[in-house]
Motif scaffolding. Structure first.
Motif, PDB file in Angstrom:
ATOM      1  N   ASP A  54      39.007  41.267  39.406  1.00 18.24           N
ATOM      2  CA  ASP A  54      38.730  39.833  39.355  1.00 18.24           C
ATOM      3  C   ASP A  54      38.675  39.345  37.911  1.00 18.24           C
ATOM      4  OD1 ASP A  54      38.277  39.082  42.209  1.00 18.24           O
ATOM      5  OD2 ASP A  54      36.765  40.653  42.047  1.00 18.24           O
ATOM      6  N   VAL A  55      38.123  40.187  37.030  1.00 24.79           N
ATOM      7  CA  VAL A  55      37.956  39.802  35.621  1.00 24.79           C
ATOM      8  C   VAL A  55      38.216  40.994  34.716  1.00 24.79           C
ATOM      9  CG1 VAL A  55      36.320  38.980  33.862  1.00 24.79           C
ATOM     10  CG2 VAL A  55      36.218  38.048  36.161  1.00 24.79           C
ATOM     11  N   VAL A  56      38.839  40.727  33.562  1.00 25.19           N
ATOM     12  CA  VAL A  56      38.942  41.746  32.525  1.00 25.19           C
ATOM     13  C   VAL A  56      38.228  41.208  31.286  1.00 25.19           C
ATOM     14  CG1 VAL A  56      41.231  40.904  31.790  1.00 25.19           C
ATOM     15  CG2 VAL A  56      40.477  43.194  31.124  1.00 25.19           C
ATOM     16  N   LEU A  57      37.308  42.006  30.767  1.00 27.65           N
ATOM     17  CA  LEU A  57      36.567  41.659  29.548  1.00 27.65           C
ATOM     18  C   LEU A  57      37.231  42.379  28.379  1.00 27.65           C
ATOM     19  CD1 LEU A  57      32.986  42.271  31.001  1.00 27.65           C
ATOM     20  CD2 LEU A  57      34.109  40.054  30.729  1.00 27.65           C
ATOM     21  N   LEU A  74      48.395  37.290  31.610  1.00 26.65           N
ATOM     22  CA  LEU A  74      47.686  36.989  32.843  1.00 26.65           C
ATOM     23  C   LEU A  74      47.860  35.521  33.235  1.00 26.65           C
ATOM     24  CD1 LEU A  74      44.395  39.000  32.290  1.00 26.65           C
ATOM     25  CD2 LEU A  74      46.143  39.442  34.011  1.00 26.65           C
ATOM     26  N   ALA A  75      47.779  34.638  32.247  1.00 29.32           N
ATOM     27  CA  ALA A  75      47.959  33.209  32.518  1.00 29.32           C
ATOM     28  C   ALA A  75      49.369  32.932  33.024  1.00 29.32           C
ATOM     29  CB  ALA A  75      47.673  32.398  31.255  1.00 29.32           C
ATOM     30  N   GLU A  76      50.362  33.562  32.398  1.00 28.58           N
ATOM     31  CA  GLU A  76      51.754  33.368  32.816  1.00 28.58           C
ATOM     32  C   GLU A  76      52.002  33.904  34.217  1.00 28.58           C
ATOM     33  OE1 GLU A  76      53.912  35.251  29.707  1.00 28.58           O
ATOM     34  OE2 GLU A  76      53.918  33.449  28.418  1.00 28.58           O
ATOM     35  N   ALA A  77      51.349  35.014  34.570  1.00 26.82           N
ATOM     36  CA  ALA A  77      51.493  35.588  35.912  1.00 26.82           C
ATOM     37  C   ALA A  77      50.963  34.621  36.962  1.00 26.82           C
ATOM     38  CB  ALA A  77      50.766  36.925  35.997  1.00 26.82           C
ATOM     39  N   GLY A  78      49.834  34.000  36.683  1.00 26.72           N
ATOM     40  CA  GLY A  78      49.254  33.049  37.617  1.00 26.72           C
ATOM     41  C   GLY A  78      50.104  31.808  37.787  1.00 26.72           C
ATOM     42  N   THR A  89      43.728  37.644  37.936  1.00 29.03           N
ATOM     43  CA  THR A  89      42.694  38.259  37.095  1.00 29.03           C
ATOM     44  C   THR A  89      42.314  37.315  35.963  1.00 29.03           C
ATOM     45  OG1 THR A  89      43.434  40.520  37.565  1.00 29.03           O
ATOM     46  CG2 THR A  89      42.143  40.183  35.575  1.00 29.03           C
ATOM     47  N   ARG A  90      41.057  36.946  35.909  1.00 27.95           N
ATOM     48  CA  ARG A  90      40.568  36.084  34.829  1.00 27.95           C
ATOM     49  C   ARG A  90      40.298  36.933  33.586  1.00 27.95           C
ATOM     50  NH1 ARG A  90      41.496  33.581  39.681  1.00 27.95           N
ATOM     51  NH2 ARG A  90      40.965  31.371  39.529  1.00 27.95           N
ATOM     52  N   CYS A  91      40.439  36.306  32.432  1.00 26.36           N
ATOM     53  CA  CYS A  91      40.265  37.020  31.164  1.00 26.36           C
ATOM     54  C   CYS A  91      39.132  36.403  30.353  1.00 26.36           C
ATOM     55  CB  CYS A  91      41.570  36.972  30.362  1.00 26.36           C
ATOM     56  SG  CYS A  91      41.496  37.860  28.791  1.00 26.36           S
ATOM     57  N   VAL A  92      38.208  37.252  29.939  1.00 32.22           N
ATOM     58  CA  VAL A  92      37.110  36.841  29.066  1.00 32.22           C
ATOM     59  C   VAL A  92      37.229  37.618  27.763  1.00 32.22           C
ATOM     60  CG1 VAL A  92      34.612  36.852  28.705  1.00 32.22           C
ATOM     61  CG2 VAL A  92      35.552  36.279  30.970  1.00 32.22           C
ATOM     62  N   ILE A  93      37.239  36.905  26.652  1.00 28.27           N
ATOM     63  CA  ILE A  93      37.333  37.528  25.336  1.00 28.27           C
ATOM     64  C   ILE A  93      35.925  37.717  24.762  1.00 28.27           C
ATOM     65  CG2 ILE A  93      38.186  37.290  22.972  1.00 28.27           C
ATOM     66  CD1 ILE A  93      40.378  37.794  25.040  1.00 28.27           C
ATOM     67  N   ARG A 108      43.596  28.480  24.267  1.00 26.20           N
ATOM     68  CA  ARG A 108      44.998  28.087  24.370  1.00 26.20           C
ATOM     69  C   ARG A 108      45.876  29.235  24.872  1.00 26.20           C
ATOM     70  NH1 ARG A 108      44.917  25.059  18.499  1.00 26.20           N
ATOM     71  NH2 ARG A 108      44.244  22.994  19.235  1.00 26.20           N
ATOM     72  N   ALA A 109      45.477  30.461  24.567  1.00 29.73           N
ATOM     73  CA  ALA A 109      46.249  31.621  25.020  1.00 29.73           C
ATOM     74  C   ALA A 109      46.145  31.814  26.530  1.00 29.73           C
ATOM     75  CB  ALA A 109      45.769  32.881  24.300  1.00 29.73           C
ATOM     76  N   GLY A 110      45.131  31.198  27.140  1.00 32.46           N
ATOM     77  CA  GLY A 110      44.996  31.300  28.584  1.00 32.46           C
ATOM     78  C   GLY A 110      43.751  31.998  29.065  1.00 32.46           C
ATOM     79  N   ALA A 111      42.888  32.446  28.125  1.00 38.45           N
ATOM     80  CA  ALA A 111      41.633  33.083  28.536  1.00 38.45           C
ATOM     81  C   ALA A 111      40.712  32.032  29.159  1.00 38.45           C
ATOM     82  CB  ALA A 111      40.948  33.732  27.339  1.00 38.45           C
ATOM     83  N   GLN A 112      39.920  32.461  30.127  1.00 40.78           N
ATOM     84  CA  GLN A 112      38.992  31.530  30.786  1.00 40.78           C
ATOM     85  C   GLN A 112      37.582  31.615  30.211  1.00 40.78           C
ATOM     86  OE1 GLN A 112      41.068  33.648  32.692  1.00 40.78           O
ATOM     87  NE2 GLN A 112      42.529  31.964  32.858  1.00 40.78           N
ATOM     88  N   GLY A 113      37.319  32.638  29.400  1.00 42.50           N
ATOM     89  CA  GLY A 113      35.983  32.776  28.844  1.00 42.50           C
ATOM     90  C   GLY A 113      35.981  33.260  27.412  1.00 42.50           C
TER      91      GLY A 113
END
Length: 225
Positions: A54-57, A74-78, A89-93, A108-113
């Motif tokens: 669900d999420v990758v940190l 991940l953003a492009e896949a969605g 899969t949501r991405c948190v940096i 801007r890269a597409g991360a959600q967190g």
């Protein structure tokens, strides 16, 4: 009342102790299950493809494949496959930096967190649950208002703002002491292209050596002094 669904998490963090700490916080919550962990970006991407969490940190400065390349993929896949969206899969940096340019480029890269490594365990859980529900999370310690209102903050003439996303990625890695060959590998670019970005960013900042870039980064609180 039915039990809350357990969500899956992958952790990509270079430092083992910090990685283990995040895993412990996730597992102790009873709501998050760690299905994989790694210390490099390439392996993180392989784990994401294989286990579809669900999420990758992801540590901002993760070696091998750059963290923002993972977020972008991940953003492009969605976007490419809307049927994939529910399993997206949501991405948190995870980062130490709280400067405006870094946070903006992550989003801007597409991360959600964007989660500061100084955050509490409760904030980590809140972040993960918020992005899973489709929201965007930025650590409370980051001045969110300044991110989107530069005209009110006098940031229009900020020299960092002149750098493109790629130029800023190269700049960030250079001031962290990463060699040009490794920068090329992390960003999936040729060494010649990295040299071009380095030349361009130096012209824009009017700084022409690495020590000067490091001093500039310290002055702008991008890296610690």
């Amino acid at each position: 009342m039915p039990a809350a669904k357990t969500r899956s998490v992958i952790i990509a963090e270079e430092l083992a102790l910090f990685r283990d700490g995040i895993a412990a916080v996730c597992e102790l919550s009873g709501r998050l299950s760690v299905v994989g962990s790694t210390s490099d970006g390439e392996q993180a991407w392989k784990l994401v493809e294989e286990r579809k969490p669900d999420v990758v940190l992801v540590d901002l400065q993760i070696p091998q494949l750059h963290s923002l390349e993972i977020a972008k993929r991940l953003a492009e896949a969605g976007e490419r496959d809307q049927t994939f969206r529910p399993r997206f899969t949501r991405c948190v940096i995870l980062a130490m930096r709280r400067d405006r340019k870094t946070v903006l480029e992550v989003l801007r890269a597409g991360a959600q967190g964007y989660l500061l490594k100084t955050s509490t365990g409760a904030q980590l859980i809140d972040c993960v649950e918020q992005v899973i529900e489709g929201g965007i999370y930025v650590s409370p310690a980051v001045d969110v208002q300044s991110l989107f209102a530069p005209e009110k903050r006098g940031l229009i003439d900020d020299p960092i703002a002149r750098l493109s996303a790629r130029e800023f990625q190269v700049f960030s890695l250079l001031v962290e002491g990463v060699r040009a060959k490794e920068i090329a590998a992390r960003l999936q670019l040729s060494p010649k292209t990295v040299d071009t970005y380095r030349s361009n960013l130096m012209k824009k900042l009017d700084i022409h050596d690495i020590p000067g870039l490091v001093k500039f980064a310290i002055q702008h609180q991008i890296i610690p002094g």
